[in-house]
Design a protein around this motif. Structure first.
Motif, PDB file in Angstrom:
ATOM      1  N   LEU A  23       0.845  -1.193   0.000  1.00 33.62           N
ATOM      2  CA  LEU A  23       0.000   0.000   0.000  1.00 33.62           C
ATOM      3  C   LEU A  23       0.882   1.245   0.000  1.00 33.62           C
ATOM      4  O   LEU A  23       1.205   1.803   1.043  1.00 33.62           O
ATOM      5  N   LYS A  24       1.261   1.672  -1.166  1.00 36.61           N
ATOM      6  CA  LYS A  24       2.216   2.767  -1.306  1.00 36.61           C
ATOM      7  C   LYS A  24       1.651   4.116  -0.863  1.00 36.61           C
ATOM      8  O   LYS A  24       2.393   5.070  -0.663  1.00 36.61           O
ATOM      9  N   TRP A  25       0.352   4.206  -0.677  1.00 38.72           N
ATOM     10  CA  TRP A  25      -0.264   5.453  -0.241  1.00 38.72           C
ATOM     11  C   TRP A  25      -0.068   5.699   1.256  1.00 38.72           C
ATOM     12  O   TRP A  25      -0.277   6.805   1.744  1.00 38.72           O
ATOM     13  N   ILE A  26       0.355   4.697   1.995  1.00 36.25           N
ATOM     14  CA  ILE A  26       0.517   4.836   3.439  1.00 36.25           C
ATOM     15  C   ILE A  26       1.695   5.764   3.732  1.00 36.25           C
ATOM     16  O   ILE A  26       2.802   5.548   3.254  1.00 36.25           O
ATOM     17  N   MET A  27       1.433   6.786   4.531  1.00 31.94           N
ATOM     18  CA  MET A  27       2.475   7.760   4.895  1.00 31.94           C
ATOM     19  C   MET A  27       2.687   7.857   6.401  1.00 31.94           C
ATOM     20  O   MET A  27       3.705   8.361   6.855  1.00 31.94           O
ATOM     21  N   LEU A  28       1.707   7.399   7.182  1.00 31.49           N
ATOM     22  CA  LEU A  28       1.774   7.516   8.641  1.00 31.49           C
ATOM     23  C   LEU A  28       1.741   6.149   9.300  1.00 31.49           C
ATOM     24  O   LEU A  28       1.109   5.221   8.778  1.00 31.49           O
ATOM     25  N   ARG A  29       2.389   6.038  10.436  1.00 29.18           N
ATOM     26  CA  ARG A  29       2.379   4.783  11.194  1.00 29.18           C
ATOM     27  C   ARG A  29       0.939   4.394  11.550  1.00 29.18           C
ATOM     28  O   ARG A  29       0.576   3.222  11.504  1.00 29.18           O
ATOM     29  N   SER A  30       0.102   5.364  11.884  1.00 27.67           N
ATOM     30  CA  SER A  30      -1.292   5.080  12.225  1.00 27.67           C
ATOM     31  C   SER A  30      -2.034   4.473  11.034  1.00 27.67           C
ATOM     32  O   SER A  30      -2.889   3.595  11.209  1.00 27.67           O
ATOM     33  N   GLU A  31      -1.717   4.910   9.806  1.00 23.82           N
ATOM     34  CA  GLU A  31      -2.334   4.334   8.607  1.00 23.82           C
ATOM     35  C   GLU A  31      -1.881   2.886   8.407  1.00 23.82           C
ATOM     36  O   GLU A  31      -2.680   2.029   8.040  1.00 23.82           O
ATOM     37  N   LEU A  32      -0.602   2.627   8.663  1.00 21.60           N
ATOM     38  CA  LEU A  32      -0.083   1.264   8.563  1.00 21.60           C
ATOM     39  C   LEU A  32      -0.764   0.369   9.595  1.00 21.60           C
ATOM     40  O   LEU A  32      -1.225  -0.729   9.267  1.00 21.60           O
ATOM     41  N   ASN A  33      -0.856   0.837  10.839  1.00 20.48           N
ATOM     42  CA  ASN A  33      -1.510   0.056  11.888  1.00 20.48           C
ATOM     43  C   ASN A  33      -2.968  -0.233  11.538  1.00 20.48           C
ATOM     44  O   ASN A  33      -3.460  -1.345  11.749  1.00 20.48           O
ATOM     45  N   GLU A  34      -3.648   0.763  10.977  1.00 20.24           N
ATOM     46  CA  GLU A  34      -5.057   0.589  10.603  1.00 20.24           C
ATOM     47  C   GLU A  34      -5.206  -0.421   9.459  1.00 20.24           C
ATOM     48  O   GLU A  34      -6.094  -1.278   9.495  1.00 20.24           O
ATOM     49  N   ALA A  35      -4.345  -0.344   8.467  1.00 18.66           N
ATOM     50  CA  ALA A  35      -4.404  -1.289   7.345  1.00 18.66           C
ATOM     51  C   ALA A  35      -4.136  -2.708   7.828  1.00 18.66           C
ATOM     52  O   ALA A  35      -4.818  -3.654   7.417  1.00 18.66           O
ATOM     53  N   GLU A  36      -3.151  -2.864   8.710  1.00 19.39           N
ATOM     54  CA  GLU A  36      -2.870  -4.192   9.258  1.00 19.39           C
ATOM     55  C   GLU A  36      -4.036  -4.695  10.103  1.00 19.39           C
ATOM     56  O   GLU A  36      -4.404  -5.870  10.022  1.00 19.39           O
ATOM     57  N   ALA A  37      -4.653  -3.817  10.884  1.00 18.39           N
ATOM     58  CA  ALA A  37      -5.796  -4.218  11.716  1.00 18.39           C
ATOM     59  C   ALA A  37      -6.968  -4.697  10.850  1.00 18.39           C
ATOM     60  O   ALA A  37      -7.629  -5.685  11.184  1.00 18.39           O
ATOM     61  N   ARG A  38      -7.216  -3.999   9.729  1.00 18.87           N
ATOM     62  CA  ARG A  38      -8.285  -4.437   8.813  1.00 18.87           C
ATOM     63  C   ARG A  38      -7.967  -5.814   8.239  1.00 18.87           C
ATOM     64  O   ARG A  38      -8.833  -6.679   8.129  1.00 18.87           O
TER      65      ARG A  38
END
Length: 195
Positions: A23-38
């Motif tokens: 997911l190259k659009w991820i720029m923030l750690r919170s976005e990464l954590n959210e994508a992994e949680a989903r």
């Protein structure tokens, strides 16, 4: 802030592993954590639709990790090939996992420990082996929960908090893991017990 920046209790990724982010659009750690949680939530749906599973197997562990992280990471479900500050050397991962799963089966069959301690020991040893580039704690906790569900029809407590983000609860969890490294499982057992 670097989305891959790790705290003292997280394992840093290599450059190749960082390049495995889908997911190259991820720029923030919170976005990464959210994508992994989903992705993990999607994996849990798969788990509960596949009740008859041999939790104590290398094949299942890799499939579970893949389902937990395959929307986010290209290397999901693949054992790490680089050395870490934690874990066994990469070429020992399959052997150490086979030994662990044999031990767990022996402990269950011979009632060596109470069921919750068997699950906690499974979790701890998986974290020690550290088979994957990332997600080892999460996959290990889920493996322990699956074993407890199989043995007693319930999950472990895990402090009833999100252990991904840095917090006092995560610090207590990491301290309990380090104590277990010395053979003392008391804090880790207490951490996973709910009254």
């Amino acid at each position: 802030m670097d989305i891959f920046e790790s705290d003292d209790s997280s394992t840093p990724l290599t450059s190749d592993e960082k390049n495995g982010l889908k997911l190259k659009w991820i720029m923030l750690r919170s976005e990464l954590n959210e994508a992994e949680a989903r992705n993990i939530a999607k994996a849990q749906i798969w788990l509960y639709s596949n009740k008859n599973k041999d939790v104590c197997s290398d094949i299942f562990l890799r499939e579970l990790h893949k389902r937990m992280f395959d929307d986010v990471w290209k290397w999901a479900g693949t054992y790490r090939t680089s050395e870490r500050n934690i874990g066994v050397v990469p070429y020992q991962i399959p052997l150490k996992l086979m030994q662990l799963f044999d031990d767990v089966k022996f402990w269950i069959e011979n009632k060596t420990y109470p069921n919750n301690e068997i699950a906690v020991r499974l979790h701890h040893r998986l974290v020690q082996i550290h088979p994957f580039p990332n997600g080892n704690g999460r996959v290990s906790r889920l493996m322990a929960d699956l074993l407890m569900e199989k043995l007693e029809g319930r999950k472990l407590y895990w402090g009833n908090k999100n252990l991904v983000n840095v917090s006092e609860v995560r610090k207590a969890y990491i301290t309990a893991l380090r104590k277990a490294n010395e053979g003392d499982y008391s804090d880790l057992l207490e951490f996973t017990f709910a009254e």
